[in-house]
Design an enzyme around this catalytic site. Structure first.
Site, PDB file in Angstrom:
ATOM      1  N   MET A   1       0.319   1.092   4.944  1.00  0.00           N
ATOM      2  CA  MET A   1      -0.989   1.515   4.572  1.00  0.00           C
ATOM      3  C   MET A   1      -1.239   1.443   3.077  1.00  0.00           C
ATOM      4  O   MET A   1      -2.050   2.181   2.583  1.00  0.00           O
ATOM      5  CB  MET A   1      -1.226   2.945   5.026  1.00  0.00           C
ATOM      6  CG  MET A   1      -1.328   3.096   6.510  1.00  0.00           C
ATOM      7  SD  MET A   1      -0.757   4.702   6.995  1.00  0.00           S
ATOM      8  CE  MET A   1       0.700   4.235   7.887  1.00  0.00           C
ATOM      9  N   PRO A   2      -0.569   0.606   2.360  1.00  0.00           N
ATOM     10  CA  PRO A   2      -0.805   0.605   0.921  1.00  0.00           C
ATOM     11  C   PRO A   2      -2.132  -0.050   0.535  1.00  0.00           C
ATOM     12  O   PRO A   2      -2.611  -0.953   1.207  1.00  0.00           O
ATOM     13  CB  PRO A   2       0.348  -0.216   0.348  1.00  0.00           C
ATOM     14  CG  PRO A   2       1.163  -0.672   1.480  1.00  0.00           C
ATOM     15  CD  PRO A   2       0.511  -0.261   2.751  1.00  0.00           C
ATOM     16  N   LEU A   3      -2.686   0.475  -0.544  1.00  0.00           N
ATOM     17  CA  LEU A   3      -3.802  -0.174  -1.226  1.00  0.00           C
ATOM     18  C   LEU A   3      -3.267  -0.538  -2.608  1.00  0.00           C
ATOM     19  O   LEU A   3      -2.807   0.333  -3.348  1.00  0.00           O
ATOM     20  CB  LEU A   3      -4.994   0.772  -1.355  1.00  0.00           C
ATOM     21  CG  LEU A   3      -6.154   0.254  -2.203  1.00  0.00           C
ATOM     22  CD1 LEU A   3      -6.738  -1.037  -1.622  1.00  0.00           C
ATOM     23  CD2 LEU A   3      -7.218   1.328  -2.352  1.00  0.00           C
ATOM     24  N   ASP A  38      -0.704  -5.529   6.927  1.00  0.00           N
ATOM     25  CA  ASP A  38      -1.195  -4.367   6.182  1.00  0.00           C
ATOM     26  C   ASP A  38      -1.291  -4.761   4.714  1.00  0.00           C
ATOM     27  O   ASP A  38      -0.461  -4.396   3.893  1.00  0.00           O
ATOM     28  CB  ASP A  38      -0.254  -3.179   6.381  1.00  0.00           C
ATOM     29  CG  ASP A  38      -0.848  -1.883   5.872  1.00  0.00           C
ATOM     30  OD1 ASP A  38      -1.932  -1.929   5.248  1.00  0.00           O
ATOM     31  OD2 ASP A  38      -0.229  -0.827   6.089  1.00  0.00           O
ATOM     32  N   THR A  72      -1.128   2.639  -3.873  1.00  0.00           N
ATOM     33  CA  THR A  72      -1.376   3.904  -3.195  1.00  0.00           C
ATOM     34  C   THR A  72      -0.818   3.749  -1.784  1.00  0.00           C
ATOM     35  O   THR A  72      -1.150   2.791  -1.079  1.00  0.00           O
ATOM     36  CB  THR A  72      -2.880   4.224  -3.151  1.00  0.00           C
ATOM     37  OG1 THR A  72      -3.379   4.257  -4.486  1.00  0.00           O
ATOM     38  CG2 THR A  72      -3.135   5.564  -2.482  1.00  0.00           C
TER      39      THR A  72
END
Length: 126
Positions: A1-3, A38, A72
């Site tokens: 789920m990284p941004l 992802d 993030t």
């Protein structure tokens, strides 16, 4: 789920930022178990007025070749995995794109899973 947010100076070859992003994404898959597909990134190019850095903080010699990477991601990964991620990114950027390892700055921002919405106004992991 990284941004992932990648900031670098302008005047790089066409496609350079996207290549940096590919290296960062693959390093996350290989070292911290980020799922395939992802991949969410924001890549921005700056001039000296919008990307400001200290050229010698902590006795690390930085140049305008600096790349600032902020990731993030969900909290909870071991420090050893984070260290491996930092090293893998810097090493691959150096080997594949000739980026000075001194010019690679990485920051992880850890959040709880309920702080994400991937669309439709829904907290998919809450």
């Amino acid at each position: 789920m990284p941004l992932v947010r990648i900031s670098l100076m302008k005047n790089r070859p066409n496609g350079f930022g996207k290549k940096v992003g590919s290296i960062v994404y693959q390093a996350m898959v290989d070292t911290i178990n980020v799922p395939v597909k992802d991949n969410f990134q924001i890549i921005t190019e700056h001039d000296n007025d919008t990307l400001i850095y200290d050229p010698t903080y902590l006795d690390i010699r930085r140049t305008d070749g600096i790349i600032v990477i902020q990731i993030t991601l969900n909290e909870g990964r071991a420090t050893s995995l984070k260290k491996a991620l930092f090293n893998t990114i810097a090493d691959r950027l150096h080997r594949e794109l000739d980026v000075r390892m001194d010019d690679v700055m990485i920051n992880l921002v850890e959040v709880k899973k309920e702080n994400w919405s991937f669309g439709n106004g829904i907290a998919q992991y809450a």
